[in-house]
Enzyme design. Structure first.
Site, PDB file in Angstrom:
ATOM      1  N   HIS A 118       0.862  -1.190   0.000  1.00 45.67           N
ATOM      2  CA  HIS A 118       0.000   0.000   0.000  1.00 45.67           C
ATOM      3  C   HIS A 118       0.895   1.236   0.000  1.00 45.67           C
ATOM      4  O   HIS A 118       1.564   1.511  -0.978  1.00 45.67           O
ATOM      5  CB  HIS A 118      -0.937  -0.059   1.210  1.00 45.67           C
ATOM      6  CG  HIS A 118      -2.064   0.927   1.179  1.00 45.67           C
ATOM      7  ND1 HIS A 118      -2.330   1.750   0.110  1.00 45.67           N
ATOM      8  CD2 HIS A 118      -3.033   1.235   2.111  1.00 45.67           C
ATOM      9  CE1 HIS A 118      -3.383   2.497   0.365  1.00 45.67           C
ATOM     10  NE2 HIS A 118      -3.825   2.212   1.572  1.00 45.67           N
TER      11      HIS A 118
ATOM     12  N   HIS B 254      -1.960  -0.140 -12.730  1.00 48.58           N
ATOM     13  CA  HIS B 254      -2.904  -0.016 -11.626  1.00 48.58           C
ATOM     14  C   HIS B 254      -4.194  -0.725 -12.029  1.00 48.58           C
ATOM     15  O   HIS B 254      -4.728  -0.460 -13.106  1.00 48.58           O
ATOM     16  CB  HIS B 254      -3.196   1.458 -11.310  1.00 48.58           C
ATOM     17  CG  HIS B 254      -3.835   1.665  -9.978  1.00 48.58           C
ATOM     18  ND1 HIS B 254      -5.132   1.261  -9.706  1.00 48.58           N
ATOM     19  CD2 HIS B 254      -3.356   2.217  -8.830  1.00 48.58           C
ATOM     20  CE1 HIS B 254      -5.423   1.560  -8.454  1.00 48.58           C
ATOM     21  NE2 HIS B 254      -4.378   2.136  -7.900  1.00 48.58           N
TER      22      HIS B 254
ATOM     23  N   ASP C 255       2.778   5.785  -7.176  1.00 51.85           N
ATOM     24  CA  ASP C 255       3.950   5.422  -6.369  1.00 51.85           C
ATOM     25  C   ASP C 255       5.244   5.772  -7.107  1.00 51.85           C
ATOM     26  O   ASP C 255       6.194   6.259  -6.496  1.00 51.85           O
ATOM     27  CB  ASP C 255       3.912   3.930  -6.038  1.00 51.85           C
ATOM     28  CG  ASP C 255       2.698   3.560  -5.212  1.00 51.85           C
ATOM     29  OD1 ASP C 255       2.550   4.122  -4.115  1.00 51.85           O
ATOM     30  OD2 ASP C 255       1.896   2.738  -5.673  1.00 51.85           O
TER      31      ASP C 255
END
Length: 385
Positions: free
Chosen positions: A245, A283, A324
């Site tokens: 995460h 994603h 990220d």
């Protein structure tokens, strides 16, 4: 992918009568909205219909239903805060990417908390010494141990407390109380106020919420017990710290170190062959690429190594960078600490955790999923505990 279906399409796929479709809507199993092109009819979320199709295909066995409710993307809770639709991220119906062009995190907090023009006086937090992440966990834990539960309290009091929790978390990251907007306080603490404040502001807005992700679900479950807002933020922080995460950035940094040492093609080929993957790319909720990453990477010039990796990995795999990767590139560009991406993530997402906690508190319901037991049958288990 089609996001919304007509009533006829939804009924055909689920083999329902109109009254059953409307019952599903009233029970929160299928989200409905008005058709902008025809005010006389409604549209129904295709994702909800697909989920119910899957359940029907598996049958109505209680065990199968219970297991389905914890699969990726579920359980489904009714929420008016954030949705991911048409390849974009929307905060209460507003495009998060567009908001990120000028809004501050404080503006997004008021939007997500649905508190209008409520103003929040700055509060000074006593920040203990130590590394930034240790300070953050210590400050929020101290509040969680002493703040009052949410149950039965007035909305205005909870809004003020939410602002205090967010402010305390930011003070802990910055190393002490500060003045000005959150993005400026962080940039000043990290020594990049001149050029870094603007991309940090944009990152905070883009990361403020992301529907019912793991940390938000943890915060909502905690809120459903009536716990304090600080306790909800603490639950969110704990979930965010995991490497799948908010802890992805160190894996992105490891990928970039491997690329620098072994070369891009060798590194990518080795990771794909061994199945270790390419953190920072792709994603599951954005088939056309993470719009948050695009918006953030447009706010600063990525270091050459990151820019080259982005182009080459996309050419080799077809995957686009996600948020990220963009956070890791931001940290590299302004020579921030390796844990700076997590700190930005935590400061931003705390606004979402608090919004979901406030919303869950309004329902007055406890979130209590069931487990599908796969251990020894009680009658055959041997021994005692």
């Amino acid at each position: 992918m089609q996001d919304w279906l007509t009533a006829q399409e939804a009924m055909a796929r689920l083999r329902l009568k109109p009254q059953t479709l409307y019952a599903y809507v009233s029970r929160g199993l299928i989200e409905a909205r008005d058709d902008s092109e025809d005010s006389r009819r409604s549209l129904y979320r295709a994702e909800d219909v697909a989920r119910l199709e899957h359940r029907k295909a598996r049958g109505r066995r209680p065990a199968a239903i219970a297991e389905d409710t914890i699969a990726y993307g579920e359980p489904v809770l009714a929420s008016g805060i954030t949705t991911i639709e048409r390849g974009g991220l929307w905060y209460r119906g507003q495009d998060a990417v567009r908001l990120a062009e000028s809004a501050r995190l404080e503006d997004i907090a008021r939007l997500l908390w649905d508190c209008g023009t409520q103003r929040f006086p700055p509060l000074a937090t006593l920040v203990p010494p130590g590394e930034p992440l240790a300070r953050v966990f210590a400050v929020i834990a101290a509040r969680a141990a002493s703040d009052r539960p949410m149950a039965g309290r007035a909305k205005k009091a909870l809004y003020l407390e939410a602002a205090a929790v967010l402010d305390a978390l930011v003070d802990a990251i910055a190393g002490g109380p500060g003045a000005g907007p959150i993005h400026a306080r962080l940039a000043r603490a990290w020594g990049c106020e001149t050029e870094g404040a603007e991309p940090i502001r944009r990152a905070l807005v883009l990361l403020a919420d992301h529907e019912l992700n793991a940390s938000t679900f943890a915060a909502r479950v905690t809120a459903s017990t009536g716990a304090s807002l600080a306790a909800c933020a603490m639950a969110g922080l704990a979930a965010l710290s995991g490497p799948l995460h908010g802890g992805v950035a160190p894996r992105v940094l490891a990928l970039m170190r491997d690329i620098e040492r072994d070369g891009l093609e060798t590194t990518v080929a080795a990771r794909l062959e061994t199945g270790t993957g390419l953190p920072g790319f792709g994603h599951p909720l954005y088939s056309d690429g993470d719009p948050r990453a695009r918006a953030l990477l447009a706010a600063f010039k990525a270091p050459p190594g990151y820019a080259q990796a982005q182009v080459a990995i996309n050419a080799l795999t077809g995957e686009e960078p996600n948020i990220d990767f963009a956070l890791a590139a931001l940290a590299a560009r302004f020579e921030l600490r390796p844990d700076a991406p997590f700190q930005i993530f935590a400061a931003a997402r705390c606004t979402g955790w608090l919004a979901h906690a406030l919303e869950q508190n309004e329902t007055g319901r406890l979130i209590r999923p069931r487990a599908r037991y796969v251990g020894p049958a009680p009658a055959t288990a041997s021994g005692t505990i």
